[in-house]
Design a protein around this motif. Structure first.
Motif, PDB file in Angstrom:
ATOM      1  N   ILE A  80       0.851  -1.189   0.000  1.00 23.26           N
ATOM      2  CA  ILE A  80       0.000   0.000   0.000  1.00 23.26           C
ATOM      3  C   ILE A  80       0.885   1.237   0.000  1.00 23.26           C
ATOM      4  CG2 ILE A  80      -1.760   1.314   1.248  1.00 23.26           C
ATOM      5  CD1 ILE A  80      -2.717  -1.387   2.423  1.00 23.26           C
ATOM      6  N   LEU A  81       0.621   2.126  -0.956  1.00 24.65           N
ATOM      7  CA  LEU A  81       1.339   3.395  -1.085  1.00 24.65           C
ATOM      8  C   LEU A  81       0.332   4.526  -0.990  1.00 24.65           C
ATOM      9  CD1 LEU A  81       3.841   5.141  -1.739  1.00 24.65           C
ATOM     10  CD2 LEU A  81       3.355   4.719  -4.169  1.00 24.65           C
ATOM     11  N   ILE A  82       0.580   5.451  -0.081  1.00 24.71           N
ATOM     12  CA  ILE A  82      -0.256   6.643   0.040  1.00 24.71           C
ATOM     13  C   ILE A  82       0.493   7.795  -0.620  1.00 24.71           C
ATOM     14  CG2 ILE A  82      -1.386   8.278   1.598  1.00 24.71           C
ATOM     15  CD1 ILE A  82      -1.310   6.009   3.731  1.00 24.71           C
ATOM     16  N   ILE A  83      -0.152   8.451  -1.570  1.00 24.00           N
ATOM     17  CA  ILE A  83       0.400   9.658  -2.196  1.00 24.00           C
ATOM     18  C   ILE A  83      -0.589  10.777  -1.881  1.00 24.00           C
ATOM     19  CG2 ILE A  83       1.173  10.780  -4.308  1.00 24.00           C
ATOM     20  CD1 ILE A  83       1.592   8.003  -5.532  1.00 24.00           C
ATOM     21  N   ALA A  84      -0.154  11.742  -1.083  1.00 23.22           N
ATOM     22  CA  ALA A  84      -1.086  12.763  -0.619  1.00 23.22           C
ATOM     23  C   ALA A  84      -0.384  14.101  -0.446  1.00 23.22           C
ATOM     24  CB  ALA A  84      -1.710  12.327   0.703  1.00 23.22           C
ATOM     25  N   HIS A  85      -1.186  15.143  -0.300  1.00 28.11           N
ATOM     26  CA  HIS A  85      -0.655  16.485  -0.070  1.00 28.11           C
ATOM     27  C   HIS A  85       0.061  16.568   1.277  1.00 28.11           C
ATOM     28  CE1 HIS A  85      -3.801  17.504  -3.064  1.00 28.11           C
ATOM     29  NE2 HIS A  85      -2.919  18.434  -3.433  1.00 28.11           N
ATOM     30  N   LEU A  93      -1.715  -1.266  -3.980  1.00 26.31           N
ATOM     31  CA  LEU A  93      -2.833  -0.339  -3.948  1.00 26.31           C
ATOM     32  C   LEU A  93      -2.279   1.045  -3.623  1.00 26.31           C
ATOM     33  CD1 LEU A  93      -5.830   0.419  -3.940  1.00 26.31           C
ATOM     34  CD2 LEU A  93      -5.916  -0.325  -1.537  1.00 26.31           C
ATOM     35  N   ILE A  94      -2.557   2.007  -4.495  1.00 27.35           N
ATOM     36  CA  ILE A  94      -2.153   3.390  -4.253  1.00 27.35           C
ATOM     37  C   ILE A  94      -3.375   4.165  -3.796  1.00 27.35           C
ATOM     38  CG2 ILE A  94      -1.187   5.503  -5.211  1.00 27.35           C
ATOM     39  CD1 ILE A  94       0.280   3.824  -7.292  1.00 27.35           C
ATOM     40  N   LEU A  95      -3.259   4.806  -2.642  1.00 24.73           N
ATOM     41  CA  LEU A  95      -4.324   5.629  -2.090  1.00 24.73           C
ATOM     42  C   LEU A  95      -3.917   7.093  -2.185  1.00 24.73           C
ATOM     43  CD1 LEU A  95      -4.993   3.546   1.156  1.00 24.73           C
ATOM     44  CD2 LEU A  95      -6.228   3.423  -1.013  1.00 24.73           C
ATOM     45  N   THR A  96      -4.809   7.937  -2.687  1.00 23.50           N
ATOM     46  CA  THR A  96      -4.531   9.367  -2.780  1.00 23.50           C
ATOM     47  C   THR A  96      -5.652  10.140  -2.089  1.00 23.50           C
ATOM     48  OG1 THR A  96      -5.681   9.816  -4.863  1.00 23.50           O
ATOM     49  CG2 THR A  96      -3.422   9.003  -5.018  1.00 23.50           C
ATOM     50  N   HIS A 111      -3.024  -4.933 -11.373  1.00 26.29           N
ATOM     51  CA  HIS A 111      -1.776  -5.136 -10.631  1.00 26.29           C
ATOM     52  C   HIS A 111      -1.395  -3.943  -9.751  1.00 26.29           C
ATOM     53  CE1 HIS A 111       1.733  -7.500  -9.717  1.00 26.29           C
ATOM     54  NE2 HIS A 111       2.434  -6.388  -9.783  1.00 26.29           N
ATOM     55  N   VAL A 112      -1.583  -2.757 -10.236  1.00 26.41           N
ATOM     56  CA  VAL A 112      -1.372  -1.547  -9.437  1.00 26.41           C
ATOM     57  C   VAL A 112      -2.642  -0.727  -9.596  1.00 26.41           C
ATOM     58  CG1 VAL A 112       0.026   0.515  -9.029  1.00 26.41           C
ATOM     59  CG2 VAL A 112       1.129  -1.590  -9.845  1.00 26.41           C
ATOM     60  N   GLU A 113      -3.457  -0.722  -8.559  1.00 26.61           N
ATOM     61  CA  GLU A 113      -4.749  -0.045  -8.590  1.00 26.61           C
ATOM     62  C   GLU A 113      -4.693   1.209  -7.724  1.00 26.61           C
ATOM     63  OE1 GLU A 113      -7.230  -0.794 -10.487  1.00 26.61           O
ATOM     64  OE2 GLU A 113      -6.920  -2.887 -11.050  1.00 26.61           O
ATOM     65  N   GLY A 114      -5.609   2.131  -7.972  1.00 23.76           N
ATOM     66  CA  GLY A 114      -5.632   3.373  -7.221  1.00 23.76           C
ATOM     67  C   GLY A 114      -7.025   3.752  -6.767  1.00 23.76           C
ATOM     68  N   ILE A 115      -7.094   4.375  -5.583  1.00 19.70           N
ATOM     69  CA  ILE A 115      -8.345   4.898  -5.032  1.00 19.70           C
ATOM     70  C   ILE A 115      -8.062   6.297  -4.509  1.00 19.70           C
ATOM     71  CG2 ILE A 115     -10.159   4.640  -3.300  1.00 19.70           C
ATOM     72  CD1 ILE A 115      -9.461   1.677  -3.114  1.00 19.70           C
ATOM     73  N   ALA A 116      -8.914   7.243  -4.853  1.00 18.37           N
ATOM     74  CA  ALA A 116      -8.820   8.598  -4.314  1.00 18.37           C
ATOM     75  C   ALA A 116      -9.817   8.747  -3.164  1.00 18.37           C
ATOM     76  CB  ALA A 116      -9.113   9.626  -5.400  1.00 18.37           C
ATOM     77  N   GLY A 117      -9.526   9.677  -2.255  1.00 16.11           N
ATOM     78  CA  GLY A 117     -10.399   9.933  -1.115  1.00 16.11           C
ATOM     79  C   GLY A 117      -9.954   9.201   0.135  1.00 16.11           C
ATOM     80  N   VAL A 118      -8.652   8.964   0.274  1.00 10.22           N
ATOM     81  CA  VAL A 118      -8.136   8.184   1.401  1.00 10.22           C
ATOM     82  C   VAL A 118      -8.578   8.772   2.740  1.00 10.22           C
ATOM     83  CG1 VAL A 118      -5.899   9.393   1.547  1.00 10.22           C
ATOM     84  CG2 VAL A 118      -6.097   7.036   2.350  1.00 10.22           C
TER      85      VAL A 118
END
Length: 163
Positions: free
Chosen positions: A30-35, A89-92, A111-118
């Motif tokens: 799990i990777l979180i990419i956020a401000h 899973l990338i969460l933003t 394989h590498v999925e993303g969800i916004a609104g973490v």
């Protein structure tokens, strides 16, 4: 270990050369990419809730002066570091904002999925189910995000204990 050729797609520029290392039976990274420091704070809070700092959980804070193009190689490196073969899973934080735009360039469907609104409920749900297939982790994370929004009643009792 088996090697599969990397997908070739405009979305996966940077993942085009070489091979994905697949070690089946691992957990979803799990990777979180956020401000700013939001991702760091979420990791800290999840560690508190889970009782320990979860492995295979990383975050990348995006600052106001960061160049999204220059962050792309860093994101790819983090994805490779987290990938045990079953996916990442990338969460933003905000869909359409810089972190989600950066994340979208690293997505590989299935394989590498993303969800916004973490949110913390979303992250805890993803961590709880990350030994399941990626599609299950995505569904559970999304349901955690939705079900984690709750209009609270007045405090007549302790919500955690019921007393």
């Amino acid at each position: 270990e088996r090697r599969l050729p990397r997908a070739r797609s405009p979305l996966t520029s940077g993942l085009e050369s070489g091979f994905l290392q697949h070690r089946r039976g691992g957990m979803i990274g799990i990777l979180i990419i956020a401000h700013g420091t939001l991702g760091e704070s979420l990791v800290h809070c999840a560690s508190h809730v889970m009782g320990t700092r979860p492995s295979h959980l990383l975050q990348l804070g995006v600052g106001i002066h960061d160049d999204p193009v220059k962050l792309h190689p860093t994101v790819l490196k983090l994805v490779r570091q987290l990938d045990e073969g079953d996916g990442v899973l990338i969460l933003t934080d905000v869909y359409g904002a810089t972190p989600s735009n950066i994340a979208s360039r690293a997505l590989i469907p299935g394989h590498v999925e993303g969800i916004a609104g973490v949110s913390l409920p979303m992250l805890v749900r993803a961590l709880t189910y990350r030994n399941e297939p990626l599609r299950t982790v995505v569904a559970k994370a999304m349901s955690g995000g939705v079900e984690g929004v709750y209009k609270m009643p007045p405090a007549h009792e302790n919500a955690a204990t019921g007393s």
